[in-house]
Design a protein around this motif. Structure first.
Motif, PDB file in Angstrom:
ATOM      1  N   SER A   1      -6.768   2.971   3.423  1.00 45.06           N
ATOM      2  CA  SER A   1      -5.371   2.522   3.446  1.00 45.06           C
ATOM      3  C   SER A   1      -4.888   2.321   4.877  1.00 45.06           C
TER       4      SER A   1
ATOM      5  N   VAL B   1       0.831  -1.196   0.000  1.00 43.56           N
ATOM      6  CA  VAL B   1       0.000   0.000   0.000  1.00 43.56           C
ATOM      7  C   VAL B   1       0.869   1.251   0.000  1.00 43.56           C
ATOM      8  N   GLU B   2       1.943   1.232   0.758  1.00 40.36           N
ATOM      9  CA  GLU B   2       2.730   2.446   0.951  1.00 40.36           C
ATOM     10  C   GLU B   2       4.018   2.512   0.132  1.00 40.36           C
TER      11      GLU B   2
ATOM     12  N   ALA C   1      -6.827   4.592  -7.595  1.00 40.09           N
ATOM     13  CA  ALA C   1      -7.440   4.328  -6.285  1.00 40.09           C
ATOM     14  C   ALA C   1      -8.737   5.119  -6.129  1.00 40.09           C
TER      15      ALA C   1
ATOM     16  N   ASP D   1      -2.610   6.784  -7.588  1.00 34.85           N
ATOM     17  CA  ASP D   1      -3.493   7.644  -6.798  1.00 34.85           C
ATOM     18  C   ASP D   1      -4.819   7.865  -7.532  1.00 34.85           C
TER      19      ASP D   1
ATOM     20  N   ARG E   1      -4.904   0.164  -2.027  1.00 32.04           N
ATOM     21  CA  ARG E   1      -5.140   1.363  -1.206  1.00 32.04           C
ATOM     22  C   ARG E   1      -6.598   1.453  -0.755  1.00 32.04           C
TER      23      ARG E   1
END
Length: 605
Positions: A176, A6-7, A48, A45, A81
């Motif tokens: 997230s 996720v990160e 998501a 981004d 996410r």
């Protein structure tokens, strides 16, 4: 803390934002275009937010059926996410396979690659419903069905995220943060050599354990290395490897069409690439053919070069010994004169290493590649173990084995010879399938792999056979068909083989020839090769292939040797279920479909 997958994109975008994360080319002769980590972060981004705007809730599932493309990575990272999980399907899936997996997995949004996969998703929606959206990655030359009011194209999908308000971004961020290691990341369906495929739950914790083990193990990787995504991203080996490469901050060159790999590999010159043994079998057959066409003097030079390469790389480097100065100098000479030319011809002038798994690879091919400086890393694993159970270490690897278990992975052999595995990389179970789970795990939590094997004195794991594939002749002798099939694959005249012999007096085989090589031989003999069926059934052709087989199997025990063969005029096909998407023979299907040909090999007795 959010899960690794996720990160990781945001973290790398902040640390190495201008570095290339992937490059891609749609067409065979097109331009390879690069994307940086900063651009990738922006793409994920937007994806998501688009997924969130489609109304998907946490722990919902999407399905992706596409040839390899960066959109797969973008979509999956966007899904993670949102605490969504992804169901990967092979782009070559039949309608029946597609329908079963999508329905069993409960996917709500379907992502498809192009005009080849779009009808699968459309037909599913028409006949089953329950789909929120179909998203097509590549719309070139694609016309939607007139009554299709559910499909959008990739650009339209991204527009949803681009136009999202701040509340959508806040919701994605909150999702997230709520992510847990036990969240399902991937629901990957086994290819199913027997029965219906089962949905293997791969959690974020499973991926994290696998990635962590590989980061500790693979110290040879350089920041500048490029990995080619050649195997389908629906294959657990390629999927887990791509996630590892992203975690490591490496560049991935995404190969769209596997049929073009001989060209794309020369365009990219990858340092790393996951392969199945068939790739190296074809390389080896091509090299042997090239050597056979050389003059006697050239063949002598190659023979000497291989002796030196084997001594340097296997007798010294393999066991961590310092290479004698004179041997090193001679190796450098042969490397510049022969080995480098070979590596350039393949498209890997600066190879690092090449993970290889999925089926047995003959020791002879492995030794050859290692001798010339192409470091194939043999490994073993399953979807249920998030790809890797064991692999070659840098030092003290044993050819003939599948390496040593990864750190944190516990492996034991039960009294029947079956390999059992336990660790944080092992699936928590099959999706909505309590019967399969009860059969798959021991009382103390070990996963039953279905593979038979043993440990060497050095602690390396040796595979002997799939437990279900082992068969016994009517004389009570056990036969390991995969071992025989892998040996046959070394021969340039043989493309595929299915070993027969369960409860029979002796072993036989269905052989799919390498038709181009066999026709070239036949034309030299003055034979008519225009009718494939007649050509492969000609007694002269059958006798020639049988001689090739006898040369391969002369070191086997008499009861293991193939006594009769039938040459088939066509390949085993995925679409009719004869082989899996990973090209493993479905023995029950082959035995049923070719029952007449098989019986004919035993009728005379």
């Amino acid at each position: 803390m959010a899960n690794r997958l996720v990160e990781i994109v945001k973290r790398h975008a902040a640390r190495i934002g201008s570095k290339e994360v992937y490059r891609f080319c749609w067409r065979k002769d097109g331009e390879w275009l690069s994307t940086t980590w900063e651009e990738f972060a922006a793409q994920t981004d937007v994806a998501a937010k688009s997924l969130c705007r489609l109304g998907l809730l946490e722990k919902d599932r999407i399905a992706i059926c596409s040839p390899n493309t960066p959109q797969i990575l973008i979509t999956e990272m966007g899904a993670f996410r949102n605490r969504l999980s992804s169901i990967p399907l092979y782009s070559s899936s039949s309608q029946e396979q597609f329908d079963f997996i999508v329905k069993d997995g409960g996917a709500k949004v379907l992502f498809v690659g192009d005009s080849h996969q779009y009808p699968l998703a459309y037909n599913y929606w028409k006949n089953h419903g329950g789909i929120v959206r179909i998203v097509v990655f590549k719309n070139e030359g694609l016309e939607l069905f007139p009554d299709d009011n559910i499909t959008i194209f990739w650009d339209d999908f991204l527009r949803l995220g681009m136009e999202a308000g701040p509340e959508v971004a806040e919701e994605v961020g909150a999702r997230s943060e709520r992510g847990l290691p036990e969240d399902m990341a991937t629901l990957i369906y086994t290819s199913g050599t027997t029965g219906e495929p089962k949905g293997v739950v791969i959690t974020h914790g499973n991926y994290d354990a696998t990635i962590t083990s590989h980061l500790k193990l693979l110290k040879r990787i350089k920041d500048t290395d490029i990995s080619m995504a050649f195997l389908p991203m629906s294959h657990i080996l390629e999927k887990a490897w791509c996630f590892f490469c992203l975690s490591r901050g490496l560049t991935i060159a995404v190969n769209y069409d596997p049929r073009n790999i001989q060209d794309t590999i020369k365009d990219i010159n990858p340092n790393l690439m996951c392969c199945v043994p068939r790739f190296w079998e074809k390389v080896y057959a091509g090299v042997k053919e090239k050597i056979a066409s050389m003059s006697a003097m050239q063949r002598m030079m190659v023979k000497r070069a291989l002796v030196v390469g084997r001594k340097r790389n296997l007798d010294y480097k393999r066991v961590g010994k310092k290479v004698p100065w004179l041997l090193e100098k001679e190796y450098e000479f042969w490397d510049s004169k022969i080995f480098m030319r070979l590596k350039h011809a393949i498209g890997i002038p600066d190879p690092n290493f090449f993970p290889t798994a999925g089926a047995p690879l003959s020791d002879r091919i492995c030794e050859f590649m290692r001798s010339v400086g192409i470091d194939i890393i043999i490994g073993y694993g399953l979807s249920e173990t998030t790809a890797t159970v064991s692999c070659y270490p840098d030092i003290d690897y044993e050819i003939g084995t599948v390496g040593i278990p990864l750190a944190g992975v516990e492996v034991r052999i039960d009294k029947t010879g079956e390999i059992l595995v336990k660790g944080d990389n092992v699936t928590p179970g099959y999706y909505n399938n309590p019967e399969a789970n009860a059969a798959a795990f021991t009382e103390d939590g070990f996963f039953r792999t279905g593979d038979a094997g043993y440990f060497t004195r050095g602690g390396a794991l040796v595979l002997t056979e799939r437990v279900k594939d082992l068969f016994k002749t009517s004389n009570g002798k056990y036969i390991a068909p995969q071992m025989l099939e892998s040996r046959l694959a070394e021969n340039k005249y043989i493309d595929q083989a299915a070993i027969i012999g369960d409860r029979r007096k002796y072993v036989t085989a269905l052989i799919v020839p390498n038709f181009s090589q066999l026709r070239a031989w036949g034309e030299k003999q003055g034979m008519d090769t225009s009718d494939t069926g007649q050509f492969v059934s000609d007694p002269r052709t059958v006798s020639f292939i049988m001689k090739q087989i006898d040369g391969v199997q002369k070191s086997l025990a008499p009861y293991e040797q193939i006594k009769k063969i039938t040459l088939l005029p066509h390949h085993f096909a995925i679409m009719n279920g004869e082989v899996t998407n990973t090209m493993k023979v479905r023995r029950s299907v082959v035995a049923s479909r070719y029952a007449k040909e098989i019986e004919a090999m035993y009728d005379e007795d």
